[in-house]
Each structure stands twice: as structure tokens, then as C-alpha cells.
Write a protein that holds these residues in place. Structure first.
Motif, PDB file in Angstrom:
ATOM      1  N   LEU A 147     -12.693 -52.425  36.257  1.00  0.00           N
ATOM      2  CA  LEU A 147     -13.591 -51.468  35.619  1.00  0.00           C
ATOM      3  C   LEU A 147     -13.940 -50.338  36.581  1.00  0.00           C
ATOM      4  O   LEU A 147     -13.926 -49.157  36.211  1.00  0.00           O
ATOM      5  N   ALA A 148     -14.239 -50.676  37.836  1.00  0.00           N
ATOM      6  CA  ALA A 148     -14.528 -49.648  38.839  1.00  0.00           C
ATOM      7  C   ALA A 148     -13.323 -48.746  39.056  1.00  0.00           C
ATOM      8  O   ALA A 148     -13.460 -47.518  39.195  1.00  0.00           O
ATOM      9  N   GLY A 149     -12.125 -49.334  39.080  1.00  0.00           N
ATOM     10  CA  GLY A 149     -10.913 -48.540  39.240  1.00  0.00           C
ATOM     11  C   GLY A 149     -10.692 -47.593  38.078  1.00  0.00           C
ATOM     12  O   GLY A 149     -10.223 -46.458  38.268  1.00  0.00           O
ATOM     13  N   TYR A 150     -11.040 -48.042  36.877  1.00  0.00           N
ATOM     14  CA  TYR A 150     -10.910 -47.192  35.693  1.00  0.00           C
ATOM     15  C   TYR A 150     -11.774 -45.937  35.840  1.00  0.00           C
ATOM     16  O   TYR A 150     -11.315 -44.813  35.613  1.00  0.00           O
ATOM     17  N   PHE A 151     -13.033 -46.112  36.241  1.00  0.00           N
ATOM     18  CA  PHE A 151     -13.914 -44.954  36.385  1.00  0.00           C
ATOM     19  C   PHE A 151     -13.441 -44.020  37.502  1.00  0.00           C
ATOM     20  O   PHE A 151     -13.554 -42.802  37.389  1.00  0.00           O
ATOM     21  N   GLU A 152     -12.910 -44.584  38.552  1.00  0.00           N
ATOM     22  CA  GLU A 152     -12.388 -43.759  39.641  1.00  0.00           C
ATOM     23  C   GLU A 152     -11.245 -42.873  39.139  1.00  0.00           C
ATOM     24  O   GLU A 152     -11.157 -41.685  39.486  1.00  0.00           O
ATOM     25  N   ARG A 153     -10.377 -43.446  38.305  1.00  0.00           N
ATOM     26  CA  ARG A 153      -9.254 -42.667  37.753  1.00  0.00           C
ATOM     27  C   ARG A 153      -9.732 -41.615  36.760  1.00  0.00           C
ATOM     28  O   ARG A 153      -9.123 -40.547  36.635  1.00  0.00           O
ATOM     29  N   MET A 154     -10.810 -41.905  36.059  1.00  0.00           N
ATOM     30  CA  MET A 154     -11.279 -41.004  35.014  1.00  0.00           C
ATOM     31  C   MET A 154     -12.079 -39.817  35.547  1.00  0.00           C
ATOM     32  O   MET A 154     -12.188 -38.785  34.867  1.00  0.00           O
ATOM     33  N   ARG A 155     -12.624 -39.918  36.718  1.00  0.00           N
ATOM     34  CA  ARG A 155     -13.566 -38.899  37.197  1.00  0.00           C
ATOM     35  C   ARG A 155     -13.013 -37.475  37.175  1.00  0.00           C
ATOM     36  O   ARG A 155     -13.750 -36.531  36.822  1.00  0.00           O
ATOM     37  N   PRO A 156     -11.737 -37.229  37.502  1.00  0.00           N
ATOM     38  CA  PRO A 156     -11.237 -35.848  37.433  1.00  0.00           C
ATOM     39  C   PRO A 156     -11.268 -35.259  36.026  1.00  0.00           C
ATOM     40  O   PRO A 156     -11.228 -34.035  35.871  1.00  0.00           O
ATOM     41  N   GLU A 157     -11.326 -36.099  35.004  1.00  0.00           N
ATOM     42  CA  GLU A 157     -11.332 -35.606  33.623  1.00  0.00           C
ATOM     43  C   GLU A 157     -12.734 -35.353  33.091  1.00  0.00           C
ATOM     44  O   GLU A 157     -12.892 -34.859  31.972  1.00  0.00           O
ATOM     45  N   LEU A 158     -13.747 -35.671  33.866  1.00  0.00           N
ATOM     46  CA  LEU A 158     -15.122 -35.638  33.375  1.00  0.00           C
ATOM     47  C   LEU A 158     -15.834 -34.362  33.781  1.00  0.00           C
ATOM     48  O   LEU A 158     -15.453 -33.683  34.728  1.00  0.00           O
ATOM     49  N   GLY A 159     -16.898 -34.046  33.055  1.00  0.00           N
ATOM     50  CA  GLY A 159     -17.712 -32.891  33.386  1.00  0.00           C
ATOM     51  C   GLY A 159     -18.862 -32.750  32.404  1.00  0.00           C
ATOM     52  O   GLY A 159     -18.808 -33.259  31.289  1.00  0.00           O
ATOM     53  N   ALA A 160     -19.900 -32.058  32.839  1.00  0.00           N
ATOM     54  CA  ALA A 160     -21.070 -31.839  31.988  1.00  0.00           C
ATOM     55  C   ALA A 160     -20.879 -30.548  31.208  1.00  0.00           C
ATOM     56  O   ALA A 160     -21.269 -29.463  31.657  1.00  0.00           O
ATOM     57  N   THR A 161     -20.267 -30.642  30.039  1.00  0.00           N
ATOM     58  CA  THR A 161     -20.111 -29.493  29.167  1.00  0.00           C
ATOM     59  C   THR A 161     -21.463 -29.129  28.551  1.00  0.00           C
ATOM     60  O   THR A 161     -22.458 -29.844  28.717  1.00  0.00           O
ATOM     61  N   THR A 162     -21.489 -28.024  27.849  1.00  0.00           N
ATOM     62  CA  THR A 162     -22.722 -27.643  27.154  1.00  0.00           C
ATOM     63  C   THR A 162     -23.174 -28.732  26.208  1.00  0.00           C
ATOM     64  O   THR A 162     -24.369 -29.050  26.122  1.00  0.00           O
ATOM     65  N   ALA A 163     -22.219 -29.346  25.505  1.00  0.00           N
ATOM     66  CA  ALA A 163     -22.559 -30.436  24.579  1.00  0.00           C
ATOM     67  C   ALA A 163     -23.141 -31.627  25.324  1.00  0.00           C
ATOM     68  O   ALA A 163     -24.074 -32.281  24.845  1.00  0.00           O
ATOM     69  N   ALA A 164     -22.609 -31.915  26.511  1.00  0.00           N
ATOM     70  CA  ALA A 164     -23.127 -33.032  27.304  1.00  0.00           C
ATOM     71  C   ALA A 164     -24.557 -32.761  27.761  1.00  0.00           C
ATOM     72  O   ALA A 164     -25.419 -33.651  27.723  1.00  0.00           O
ATOM     73  N   ARG A 165     -24.814 -31.543  28.200  1.00  0.00           N
ATOM     74  CA  ARG A 165     -26.169 -31.204  28.652  1.00  0.00           C
ATOM     75  C   ARG A 165     -27.156 -31.222  27.484  1.00  0.00           C
ATOM     76  O   ARG A 165     -28.320 -31.610  27.639  1.00  0.00           O
ATOM     77  N   ASP A 166     -26.699 -30.808  26.313  1.00  0.00           N
ATOM     78  CA  ASP A 166     -27.551 -30.904  25.128  1.00  0.00           C
ATOM     79  C   ASP A 166     -27.879 -32.370  24.830  1.00  0.00           C
ATOM     80  O   ASP A 166     -29.014 -32.704  24.483  1.00  0.00           O
ATOM     81  N   ALA A 167     -26.867 -33.232  24.957  1.00  0.00           N
ATOM     82  CA  ALA A 167     -27.090 -34.656  24.715  1.00  0.00           C
ATOM     83  C   ALA A 167     -28.055 -35.236  25.736  1.00  0.00           C
ATOM     84  O   ALA A 167     -28.917 -36.066  25.405  1.00  0.00           O
ATOM     85  N   TYR A 168     -27.921 -34.802  26.982  1.00  0.00           N
ATOM     86  CA  TYR A 168     -28.831 -35.260  28.034  1.00  0.00           C
ATOM     87  C   TYR A 168     -30.278 -34.906  27.676  1.00  0.00           C
ATOM     88  O   TYR A 168     -31.183 -35.754  27.753  1.00  0.00           O
ATOM     89  N   ARG A 169     -30.495 -33.658  27.286  1.00  0.00           N
ATOM     90  CA  ARG A 169     -31.857 -33.232  26.930  1.00  0.00           C
ATOM     91  C   ARG A 169     -32.374 -34.015  25.733  1.00  0.00           C
ATOM     92  O   ARG A 169     -33.558 -34.363  25.664  1.00  0.00           O
ATOM     93  N   LEU A 170     -31.484 -34.325  24.802  1.00  0.00           N
ATOM     94  CA  LEU A 170     -31.884 -35.056  23.604  1.00  0.00           C
ATOM     95  C   LEU A 170     -32.305 -36.479  23.943  1.00  0.00           C
ATOM     96  O   LEU A 170     -33.262 -37.018  23.384  1.00  0.00           O
ATOM     97  N   VAL A 171     -31.587 -37.107  24.878  1.00  0.00           N
ATOM     98  CA  VAL A 171     -31.930 -38.473  25.276  1.00  0.00           C
ATOM     99  C   VAL A 171     -33.231 -38.492  26.073  1.00  0.00           C
ATOM    100  O   VAL A 171     -34.098 -39.349  25.860  1.00  0.00           O
ATOM    101  N   LEU A 229     -35.680 -36.164  26.181  1.00  0.00           N
ATOM    102  CA  LEU A 229     -36.841 -35.696  25.428  1.00  0.00           C
ATOM    103  C   LEU A 229     -36.446 -35.487  23.965  1.00  0.00           C
ATOM    104  O   LEU A 229     -36.253 -34.358  23.511  1.00  0.00           O
ATOM    105  N   PRO A 230     -36.319 -36.581  23.215  1.00  0.00           N
ATOM    106  CA  PRO A 230     -35.873 -36.470  21.835  1.00  0.00           C
ATOM    107  C   PRO A 230     -36.963 -35.882  20.946  1.00  0.00           C
ATOM    108  O   PRO A 230     -38.162 -36.010  21.247  1.00  0.00           O
ATOM    109  N   PRO A 231     -36.564 -35.232  19.850  1.00  0.00           N
ATOM    110  CA  PRO A 231     -37.571 -34.704  18.918  1.00  0.00           C
ATOM    111  C   PRO A 231     -38.303 -35.851  18.244  1.00  0.00           C
ATOM    112  O   PRO A 231     -37.710 -36.864  17.891  1.00  0.00           O
TER     113      PRO A 231
END
Length: 290
Positions: free
Chosen positions: A177-201, A203-205
């Protein structure tokens, strides 16, 4: 896409015990009060995959205005897969698969055209959930040895296979499982949608009466803060948050305190009715957590 098992493939006793059963590490982890913290951590981690997050942003529009029903449905799904009979679990999986197969799109930042049920996206969601629930439980103080952790990850291969991922593609140990995340990290990033989701979690309405006349807002805020603090340092940095080891130490202490406080609450307040119904059905009325 793997096929769903059919009722004729198991005995009545196997159906009663479900896909995991009371002797599994899965029951111990998923009945623990830290489940709620781990579930929110999983959502925040999942959001860092641009394509997976695009699917949420496009097809969970109501989530932006009213996240509660979606969060409740997600938790109920995991509870049913874990503590329900095999018949109930397969029924829940079939419903989710039916929704997934109709949805797809193109993610702008990567240009990838996808279907929501693409196996690699399903695998990402699965691994985020497994890693998050295990992390929250262990750091919260549930006694789990390294062998227990490996067994939990291996047991959860069944959950991934049920939703449509080939068994051979799913991490089956904590190291894998740790190896999987290590391989995936180059594909990840905080897009605008991700940051919106972060704010929603975080401080939800909430309706005004909930915000000001109940403890829901501060209670949720504490839960969300714990889930953020339990993210891996690299994930926090993607959200432009501190990735310091001091944060990790403080988070561990906080989630331990949360777990101990929650264990003192009445049973019904610690986990959902689906969990207790499953435990009462096959393992007696006492909770599994200690």
C-alpha cells in the motif's frame, strides 16, 4: 471489471457472517470510533487525484450545497459491505456499480477522458480509504500489530474486487500500500476542484439553526481538523498546509483523546446502526473496540 458474486455461491452461514466476519481485523478497524476521522481523511486524500476529483465535482453537484447526504451514503456503503450479510453487501455494490457505469467525462488539467468506473480510479479510492481507516485506527490507539495491519490490507482486497478492481492489482500488505502511494504521487495535485472539496470538508454549509442552536458546527470542525492533521505530510503540503513532524505528533495525541472520549459515549453514538446490527447478528452485543 470483475463480476459480482451471486447468492448461490455461498451458504446460509457464509451469508450471515458476511464477507469479513467477527474474527476479521476489518471488523475491529471499522467498528472503532476513529472510523469517522479516517473517512474524512480518505475524502481529502482522494481529492488529490485530478481525474477522480473531477468525477466528484461533475457528478456530485448536490454535494457542493448539501454534503451531508453524500457523506452519510458513503459511510453506509462501507458499513454495509463490512457488517451486512453477503446478500446485503452485493446489493449495495450492485447499486453503486449501476450508477458508476453511466458516468464519465474529460478532466481539463490532464486532458484525460475517463469513466467513473475505470479500474485505476476505483483502485485509488479504495487505497485512500484503506490507508486512512487504518492510519486513524492505529494512531488513535486501537491495538493493531504490524501483522494485523497487513491482514487488514489483505482482507480489504475483497472490497476492491467487489467494486470492480482485479484482485491482482490491489495492494495486499501495508508495504504494498505504501509503495502504491509512492508511485502515485507524481500524478497527484491540488486542483481547484480539490481545494473546493477541502474547504467543503473543513467548513461545510449548515442551516442557520444547526450552526447556531446545536453543537454541530464545532463538533464537525474538530473532526475535520483531526482528519486534515492525519494526512501524510506530502498531502498536507499539496494543500499548502504545514508538513512538519510536530504536526504529526500533535495529531496522534488529539486523535487518541478523541477516541477515548468517544468510547465513553453510549453505544449508539459511537457508530451507525448498521454496525451494531451486524455485531448483534453474529458476535453478540458488546463492541469490539477496546
Amino acid at each position: 471489471m470483475t463480476r459480482l458474486p451471486k447468492r448461490a455461491e455461498w451458504t446460509d452461514e457464509e451469508d450471515r457472517l458476511g464477507f469479513f466476519g467477527p474474527d476479521s481485523v476489518t471488523w475491529r478497524v471499522h467498528s472503532d470510533p476513529t472510523f469517522s476521522v479516517g473517512g474524512l481523511r480518505a475524502l481529502l486524500l482522494q481529492a488529490l487525484h485530478p481525474v477522480a476529483m473531477d468525477g466528484v465535482a461533475k457528478f456530485s453537484g448536490a454535494f457542493k450545497e448539501e454534503p451531508w447526504p453524500r457523506l452519510i451514503r458513503t459511510a453506509a456503503y462501507v458499513d454495509t459491505i463490512t457488517f451486512g450479510t453477503r446478500t446485503e453487501a452485493v446489493r449495495a455494490v450492485a447499486q453503486v456499480r449501476g450508477i458508476h457505469r453511466r458516468l464519465g467525462g474529460t478532466e481539463e488539467t490532464t486532458g484525460r477522458t475517463y469513466r467513473v468506473d475505470d479500474p485505476d480510479l476505483l483502485l485509488w479510492v479504495h487505497c485512500c480509504e484503506v490507508d486512512s481507516l487504518l492510519t486513524a485506527a492505529r494512531r488513535g490507539g486501537l491495538e493493531l500489530s504490524d501483522d494485523d495491519a497487513d491482514r487488514y490490507v489483505a482482507e480489504q482486497v475483497t472490497a476492491a474486487e467487489l467494486i470492480g478492481v482485479e484482485r491482482a492489482d490491489v495492494p495486499a500488505s501495508a508495504a504494498e500500500l505504501a509503495g502504491y502511494f509512492e508511485r502515485m504521487r507524481p500524478e497527484l495535485g491540488a486542483t481547484t476542484a480539490a481545494r473546493d472539496a477541502y474547504r467543503l470538508v473543513v467548513l461545510p454549509p449548515m442551516p442557520t439553526w444547526v450552526r447556531y442552536l446545536t453543537p454541530a458546527q464545532p463538533a464537525w470542525g474538530g473532526l475535520a481538523t483531526l482528519s486534515v492533521a492525519l494526512l501524510p505530510a506530502w498531502a498536507r503540503r499539496m494543500y499548502s498546509l504545514p508538513g512538519l513532524s510536530l504536526t504529526d505528533a500533535a495529531a496522534t495525541g488529539a486523535v487518541r483523546a478523541f477516541r477515548q472520549a468517544t468510547l465513553r459515549l453510549p453505544r449508539a453514538a459511537r457508530r451507525s446502526p448498521i454496525v451494531w446490527a451486524g455485531i448483534d447478528r453474529v458476535a453478540g452485543p458488546e463492541p469490539l473496540s477496546a
